[in-house]
Write an enzyme that holds these catalytic residues in place. Structure first.
Site, PDB file in Angstrom:
ATOM      1  N   ASP A 130       0.937  -1.186   0.132  1.00  0.00           N
ATOM      2  CA  ASP A 130      -0.106   0.086  -0.058  1.00  0.00           C
ATOM      3  C   ASP A 130       0.881   1.257  -0.067  1.00  0.00           C
ATOM      4  O   ASP A 130       1.958   1.147  -0.086  1.00  0.00           O
ATOM      5  CB  ASP A 130      -0.968  -0.146   1.274  1.00  0.00           C
ATOM      6  CG  ASP A 130      -2.186   0.606   0.786  1.00  0.00           C
ATOM      7  OD1 ASP A 130      -2.629   1.268  -0.106  1.00  0.00           O
ATOM      8  OD2 ASP A 130      -3.279  -0.027   1.655  1.00  0.00           O
ATOM      9  N   GLU A 167      -1.838   6.943  -8.470  1.00  0.00           N
ATOM     10  CA  GLU A 167      -1.094   8.263  -8.040  1.00  0.00           C
ATOM     11  C   GLU A 167       0.247   8.120  -8.812  1.00  0.00           C
ATOM     12  O   GLU A 167       0.679   7.357  -9.501  1.00  0.00           O
ATOM     13  CB  GLU A 167      -0.662   8.494  -6.756  1.00  0.00           C
ATOM     14  CG  GLU A 167      -2.040   8.440  -5.821  1.00  0.00           C
ATOM     15  CD  GLU A 167      -2.963   9.624  -5.842  1.00  0.00           C
ATOM     16  OE1 GLU A 167      -2.134  10.723  -6.156  1.00  0.00           O
ATOM     17  OE2 GLU A 167      -4.183   9.631  -5.807  1.00  0.00           O
ATOM     18  N   ASP A 187     -10.101   3.669  -3.431  1.00  0.00           N
ATOM     19  CA  ASP A 187     -10.658   2.346  -2.932  1.00  0.00           C
ATOM     20  C   ASP A 187     -12.172   2.331  -3.601  1.00  0.00           C
ATOM     21  O   ASP A 187     -12.736   3.330  -3.523  1.00  0.00           O
ATOM     22  CB  ASP A 187     -10.655   2.601  -1.469  1.00  0.00           C
ATOM     23  CG  ASP A 187      -9.307   2.319  -0.677  1.00  0.00           C
ATOM     24  OD1 ASP A 187      -8.301   1.856  -1.669  1.00  0.00           O
ATOM     25  OD2 ASP A 187      -9.312   2.607   0.544  1.00  0.00           O
TER      26      ASP A 187
END
Length: 386
Positions: A130, A167, A187
């Site tokens: 993540d 991103e 998400d």
């Protein structure tokens, strides 16, 4: 190690986050693995059982190593991995590029090689990585390359699932980093608007997915019906209906996304199982060439809206997978002119169509096919040149 086939096709599996978030334990993970076997998921090709965030203690040990939460995982991660492997399945875990994970547990920043070695020691086969709490002065691109290098030299085949939410212009550097799949979106939520928003955001990204590096549109919400302990994901939203879940699964399958189940599969009803175990859609998703699906907007000209479109995926055997998607709130006839998919009338060829949801032959068509598709629904066919 033999990494030749690692990540060749979009990974198929289950992840704990969407339904359970922080409320995880080894019994739940074992039961998910059991259900993969007894429920037919393993036979359908699903293989990864992945633990998301909140599995460790909040502090590393004196040597800087992760410590699995002894209350949640009293037997330890090696024993859990062994259990999952005994079922013929693969085990996945979670970390973060930053100093901490998104839920505030120890991340892998400056611990990448140490963590990769521990994952290998435990028998881990998959790492979701993540993007929270990243030091601002270091590029995410560099940090993903760092963990990729660590994983490829840890002594075990570990599939690298990068998750930076689309991103940093990730499409232009992620394949070179060594990641096998990468998150291209924020998400997902268990709502029709979320599914629609994520799918539309990736329609112009067909060229940024393929074998060994798959565009991950986030985990599936099929069968959740609002059943999450996290209000953002679903419990305050109410979930979707089965038609919308069918369209969600069809979009992710056609667009080549990894298919990571996010519902509580132990409690899946027949409708959910029929969607997740659809052999014809899984075959399209798992086509070995891994090509992205290109969009065709339907005729007539005034009908051009983002909510109504066709997707065409070129398959290895010469067939075409064609999806007719109606994301609008009203019924629509969606017309495909075969020349838009590369088949001119002058060729003398036709398309023999097979319905991938009804699992039956539709017939042979020349020049045009125009199904009527209800609101929020889809029609998926496999087309063979005849």
């Amino acid at each position: 190690m033999n990494q030749q086939q690692l990540g060749l096709k979009p990974p198929l599996g289950w992840n704990s986050w969407n339904t359970f978030t922080w409320d995880i334990n080894e019994q739940l993970i074992r039961e998910a693995a059991d259900t993969f076997v007894t429920g037919g998921y393993k036979d359908a090709g699903y293989e990864y059982i992945v633990i998301d965030d909140c599995w460790s203690l909040k502090e590393r040990d004196a040597e800087g190593r992760w410590v699995a939460d002894p209350d949640k995982f009293p037997s330890g991660m090696k024993a859990l991995a062994d259990y999952i492997h005994s079922k013929g399945l693969k085990f996945g875990m979670y970390s973060c590029v930053g100093t901490h994970t998104c839920a505030g547990y120890p991340g892998s920043f400056e611990h990448e090689f140490q963590d990769a070695e521990l994952l290998a020691e435990w028998g881990v086969d998959f790492l979701k990585y993540d993007y929270c709490f990243k030091p601002r002065h270091i590029s995410g691109e560099l940090l993903y390359k760092r963990m990729s290098l660590a994983l490829k030299n840890c002594g075990r085949d570990i599939l690298f699932s990068a998750c930076n939410w689309g991103e940093d212009n990730v499409y232009h550097w992620i394949r070179e980093s060594g990641a096998h799949m990468y998150r291209s979106t924020g998400d997902i939520q268990d709502s029709w608007e979320s599914i629609k928003r994520l799918a539309l955001s990736q329609l112009d990204k067909a060229s940024f997915t393929g074998a060994y590096c798959h565009n991950d549109m986030d985990m599936l919400v099929v069968g959740m019906y609002g059943g999450s302990n996290n209000g953002f994901i679903g419990s305050q939203i109410g979930g979707c209906n089965d038609v919308e879940y069918k369209t969600h699964f069809s979009l992710w399958s056609m667009m080549g996304s990894p298919l990571m189940i996010g519902s509580d599969i132990r409690k899946a009803n027949k409708e959910t199982r029929d969607i997740l175990l659809n052999k014809d859609l899984l075959a399209i998703n798992q086509d070995v060439e891994g090509r992205g699906a290109y969009r065709i907007k339907p005729e007539p000209q005034w009908f051009h809206t983002d909510d109504v479109f066709m997707l065409v995926k070129v398959l290895t055997d010469g067939d075409l997978a064609i999806g007719f998607f109606n994301l609008s709130d009203g019924q629509r006839e969606i017309s495909l002119q075969f020349w838009d998919a590369g088949l001119p009338y002058a060729s003398g060829k036709s398309l023999s169509l097979y319905d991938c949801w009804e699992h039956k032959e539709i017939g042979v068509f020349k020049e045009r096919y125009a199904p009527v598709v209800p609101a929020h629904d889809c029609h998926i066919v496999r087309a063979k040149l005849v």
